[in-house]
Write an enzyme that holds these catalytic residues in place. Structure first.
Site, PDB file in Angstrom:
ATOM      1  N   ASP A   1     -10.496   3.241   1.522  1.00  0.00           N
ATOM      2  CA  ASP A   1     -10.743   2.296   2.943  1.00  0.00           C
ATOM      3  C   ASP A   1     -11.281   3.361   3.731  1.00  0.00           C
ATOM      4  O   ASP A   1     -12.232   3.271   4.912  1.00  0.00           O
ATOM      5  CB  ASP A   1      -9.583   1.953   3.711  1.00  0.00           C
ATOM      6  CG  ASP A   1      -8.987   0.584   3.063  1.00  0.00           C
ATOM      7  OD1 ASP A   1     -10.014   0.066   2.587  1.00  0.00           O
ATOM      8  OD2 ASP A   1      -7.774   0.173   3.168  1.00  0.00           O
TER       9      ASP A   1
ATOM     10  N   LYS B   1       0.925  -1.191   0.126  1.00  0.00           N
ATOM     11  CA  LYS B   1      -0.047   0.043   0.100  1.00  0.00           C
ATOM     12  C   LYS B   1       1.002   1.336  -0.052  1.00  0.00           C
ATOM     13  O   LYS B   1       0.420   2.376  -0.503  1.00  0.00           O
ATOM     14  CB  LYS B   1      -1.067   0.044   1.162  1.00  0.00           C
ATOM     15  CG  LYS B   1      -2.002  -1.015   1.022  1.00  0.00           C
ATOM     16  CD  LYS B   1      -3.124  -0.890   2.209  1.00  0.00           C
ATOM     17  CE  LYS B   1      -4.278  -1.547   2.024  1.00  0.00           C
ATOM     18  NZ  LYS B   1      -5.449  -1.248   2.997  1.00  0.00           N
TER      19      LYS B   1
HETATM   20  P1  NAP Z   1      -1.105  -3.474  10.956  1.00  0.00           P
HETATM   21  O1  NAP Z   1      -0.570  -2.491  10.077  1.00  0.00           O
HETATM   22  O2  NAP Z   1      -0.007  -4.718  11.117  1.00  0.00           O
HETATM   23  O3  NAP Z   1      -1.058  -2.813  12.345  1.00  0.00           O
HETATM   24  C1  NAP Z   1      -1.751  -3.478  13.480  1.00  0.00           C
HETATM   25  C2  NAP Z   1      -1.495  -2.604  14.568  1.00  0.00           C
HETATM   26  O4  NAP Z   1      -1.884  -3.738  15.831  1.00  0.00           O
HETATM   27  C3  NAP Z   1      -0.125  -2.360  14.911  1.00  0.00           C
HETATM   28  O5  NAP Z   1      -0.237  -1.227  15.525  1.00  0.00           O
HETATM   29  C4  NAP Z   1       0.293  -3.632  15.812  1.00  0.00           C
HETATM   30  O6  NAP Z   1       1.224  -3.261  16.705  1.00  0.00           O
HETATM   31  C5  NAP Z   1      -0.955  -3.841  16.761  1.00  0.00           C
HETATM   32  N1  NAP Z   1      -1.023  -5.021  17.366  1.00  0.00           N
HETATM   33  C6  NAP Z   1      -0.775  -6.217  16.824  1.00  0.00           C
HETATM   34  N2  NAP Z   1      -0.725  -7.303  17.546  1.00  0.00           N
HETATM   35  C7  NAP Z   1      -1.020  -6.582  18.793  1.00  0.00           C
HETATM   36  C8  NAP Z   1      -0.799  -7.235  20.075  1.00  0.00           C
HETATM   37  N3  NAP Z   1      -0.910  -8.610  20.387  1.00  0.00           N
HETATM   38  N4  NAP Z   1      -1.277  -6.218  21.209  1.00  0.00           N
HETATM   39  C9  NAP Z   1      -1.252  -5.088  20.880  1.00  0.00           C
HETATM   40  N5  NAP Z   1      -1.020  -4.530  19.777  1.00  0.00           N
HETATM   41  C10 NAP Z   1      -0.947  -5.340  18.696  1.00  0.00           C
HETATM   42  O7  NAP Z   1      -2.264  -4.062  10.289  1.00  0.00           O
HETATM   43  P2  NAP Z   1      -3.428  -3.569   9.604  1.00  0.00           P
HETATM   44  O8  NAP Z   1      -3.361  -3.306   8.078  1.00  0.00           O
HETATM   45  O9  NAP Z   1      -3.533  -2.028  10.250  1.00  0.00           O
HETATM   46  O10 NAP Z   1      -4.642  -4.411   9.879  1.00  0.00           O
HETATM   47  C11 NAP Z   1      -5.231  -4.518  11.146  1.00  0.00           C
HETATM   48  C12 NAP Z   1      -6.446  -5.281  11.089  1.00  0.00           C
HETATM   49  O11 NAP Z   1      -7.639  -4.397  10.577  1.00  0.00           O
HETATM   50  C13 NAP Z   1      -6.422  -6.551  10.314  1.00  0.00           C
HETATM   51  O12 NAP Z   1      -7.351  -7.498  11.023  1.00  0.00           O
HETATM   52  C14 NAP Z   1      -6.895  -6.319   9.096  1.00  0.00           C
HETATM   53  O13 NAP Z   1      -7.707  -7.431   8.523  1.00  0.00           O
HETATM   54  C15 NAP Z   1      -8.260  -5.276   9.602  1.00  0.00           C
HETATM   55  N6  NAP Z   1      -8.592  -4.441   8.285  1.00  0.00           N
HETATM   56  C16 NAP Z   1      -9.930  -4.260   7.865  1.00  0.00           C
HETATM   57  C17 NAP Z   1     -10.315  -3.614   7.041  1.00  0.00           C
HETATM   58  C18 NAP Z   1     -11.909  -3.703   6.435  1.00  0.00           C
HETATM   59  O14 NAP Z   1     -12.067  -3.384   5.155  1.00  0.00           O
HETATM   60  N7  NAP Z   1     -12.783  -4.080   7.491  1.00  0.00           N
HETATM   61  C19 NAP Z   1      -9.394  -2.766   6.100  1.00  0.00           C
HETATM   62  C20 NAP Z   1      -8.026  -2.750   6.626  1.00  0.00           C
HETATM   63  C21 NAP Z   1      -7.628  -3.589   7.899  1.00  0.00           C
HETATM   64  P3  NAP Z   1       2.923  -3.613  16.361  1.00  0.00           P
HETATM   65  O15 NAP Z   1       3.357  -3.116  15.263  1.00  0.00           O
HETATM   66  O16 NAP Z   1       3.772  -3.410  17.850  1.00  0.00           O
HETATM   67  O17 NAP Z   1       2.833  -5.199  16.228  1.00  0.00           O
END
Ligand code: NAP
Length: 278
Positions: free
Chosen positions: A104, A68
Site C-alpha cells: 500500500d 492486516k
Molecule cells: P480505519 O482504520 O477505520 O481508519 C479510519 C480513520 O477515519 C480513523 O481515524 C477514524 O477515526 C476516522 N474517521 C472515521 N469516521 C470519521 C468521522 N466521521 N469523522 C472524523 N474521523 C473519522 O480505515 P482505513 O483502513 O484507514 O480506511 C480508510 C479509507 O481508506 C477507506 O475508505 C478505505 O476504502 C480507503 N483505503 C483505500 C485504499 C486504496 O488502495 N485506495 C487503501 C486503504 C484504504 P475513529 O477511529 O475515531 O473512528
C-alpha cells in the site's frame, strides 16, 4: 496453475479478483484469485490459509481488514516497510519463509507522484495534512515521511494520531479552529477517513466553511465513488485532486509482481475495472 486469494471480512465487494484475473490473462498464466472470507474472531482460519501458502498449495495472499495486523504473528519474516507500518497486505513464500509485505505504501506514493507531476506548482513544497489516523493513515505517514514530507495528522481522537508513533509528526484536532491557522503552509491534503465512501457519497470530510489552502493538491484514498464529494470540492476551487483507484491498482500490481515475477502494465488493470462499468 497459480492460486491467489484475499483474506478479510467483508470482502464480497472487492475489486481484487477483477484486477488479478486480468493480470493473469495478460501474462498468459493459468490460475485463479479466490475470495477467502475469514471473520474477525477466526484466527485459526487465517492460520489454516497461511499453511497453504507454506505448502505451495496457494501461491500468494492479499490480506485486508480486519486481519492486516493479526496475520503478522504467523509469519516468519516481515519486509522493512511492513514492519515499520505494523501491517501486511501481501503474503508470499520467499526462500522457504512465509513473508509479509505491505504494497500500500509504495502504491500510494507512486500514484501520488503521478498526480503531483501533472502540476508543477508543488515542486520543493513538502508539507502534508492527513485527515484520519487509522490503518491507512499509518501507511500514508510511512510513505510520506520516507519521501521527506513534513506531516500533520488531524484526527477526532488525538490519542489515535499520537499512537502512530512517528516522532516527527505534528497532530491537530479535527476542527476548523485548530486546522485553519496551519492551512496556509499545507501543500498536500490526504483523506484517509471513510467519509464520502459509497453509499455515503454526499458526505465530505472537509469542514464546512473552511477554505482550502492555495496551491495545494488533494488525494482522497477512497476509490468508490470514482469522484468523491471531497474531490469535487477541491476541483471546484481549481485544485489538482484524485481519488484512490490508482493506489488500489498500483498496490495490486506490486503484489502480483511479488507472486509471479510479472510487472504488469497498469492499464491492463484499469481497463478490466472500466469494463465492469464501475
Ligand atoms: P480505519 O482504520 O477505520 O481508519 C479510519 C480513520 O477515519 C480513523 O481515524 C477514524 O477515526 C476516522 N474517521 C472515521 N469516521 C470519521 C468521522 N466521521 N469523522 C472524523 N474521523 C473519522 O480505515 P482505513 O483502513 O484507514 O480506511 C480508510 C479509507 O481508506 C477507506 O475508505 C478505505 O476504502 C480507503 N483505503 C483505500 C485504499 C486504496 O488502495 N485506495 C487503501 C486503504 C484504504 P475513529 O477511529 O475515531 O473512528
Amino acid at each position: 496453475m497459480i492460486r491467489l486469494g484475499l483474506i478479510g471480512f467483508p470482502i464480497d465487494q472487492s475489486l481484487s479478483p477483477i484486477l488479478h484475473s486480468a493480470a493473469m490473462r495478460a501474462c498468459g498464466l493459468k490460475g485463479e484469485y479466490l475470495l477467502l472470507p475469514v471473520m474477525k474472531e477466526d484466527i485459526q482460519g487465517i492460520y489454516a490459509l497461511l499453511a497453504k501458502v507454506r505448502s505451495g498449495d496457494i501461491t500468494g495472499l492479499n490480506i485486508t481488514i480486519p486481519h492486516k495486523q493479526n496475520t503478522i504473528q504467523f509469519l516468519d519474516e516481515l519486509t522493512p516497510s511492513a514492519r515499520a507500518i505494523g501491517a501486511v497486505n501481501t503474503v508470499y513464500l520467499k526462500n522457504g519463509k512465509l513473508t509479509g509485505h505491505n504494497t500500500d505504501a509504495r502504491g500510494f506514493i507512486t500514484d501520488l507522484t503521478n498526480l503531483l507531476e501533472l502540476g508543477d506548482g508543488q515542486k520543493g513544497k513538502k508539507s502534508a495534512l492527513i485527515l484520519g489516523a487509522g490503518g491507512s493513515a499509518r501507511v500514508v505517514v510511512y510513505a510520506l515521511s520516507q519521501a521527506g514530507w513534513a506531516i500533520t495528522v488531524s484526527a477526532r481522537r488525538i490519542e489515535q494520531a499520537l499512537a502512530i508513533g512517528n516522532s516527527r509528526l505534528h497532530v491537530a484536532e479535527y476542527n476548523g479552529i485548530h486546522l485553519s491557522p496551519i492551512l496556509s503552509s499545507i501543500h498536500l491534503i490526504v483523506n484517509t477517513t471513510p467519509i464520502g465512501m459509497f453509499p455515503n457519497i454526499h458526505d465530505s470530510p472537509w469542514i464546512d466553511g473552511l477554505a482550502f489552502p492555495k496551491e495545494c493538491v488533494l488525494y482522497d484514498l477512497i476509490y468508490n465513488p470514482r469522484e468523491t464529494l471531497l474531490v469535487k470540492q477541491a476541483r471546484a476551487v481549481g485544485m489538482q485532486a484524485s481519488t484512490g483507484l490508482g493506489m488500489l491498482v498500483e498496490q495490486a500490481a506490486l503484489a502480483f509482481q511479488l507472486w509471479t515475477g510479472f510487472n504488469i502494465a497498469r492499464n491492463v488493470m484499469f481497463d478490466a475495472i472500466n469494463k465492469t462499468g464501475y
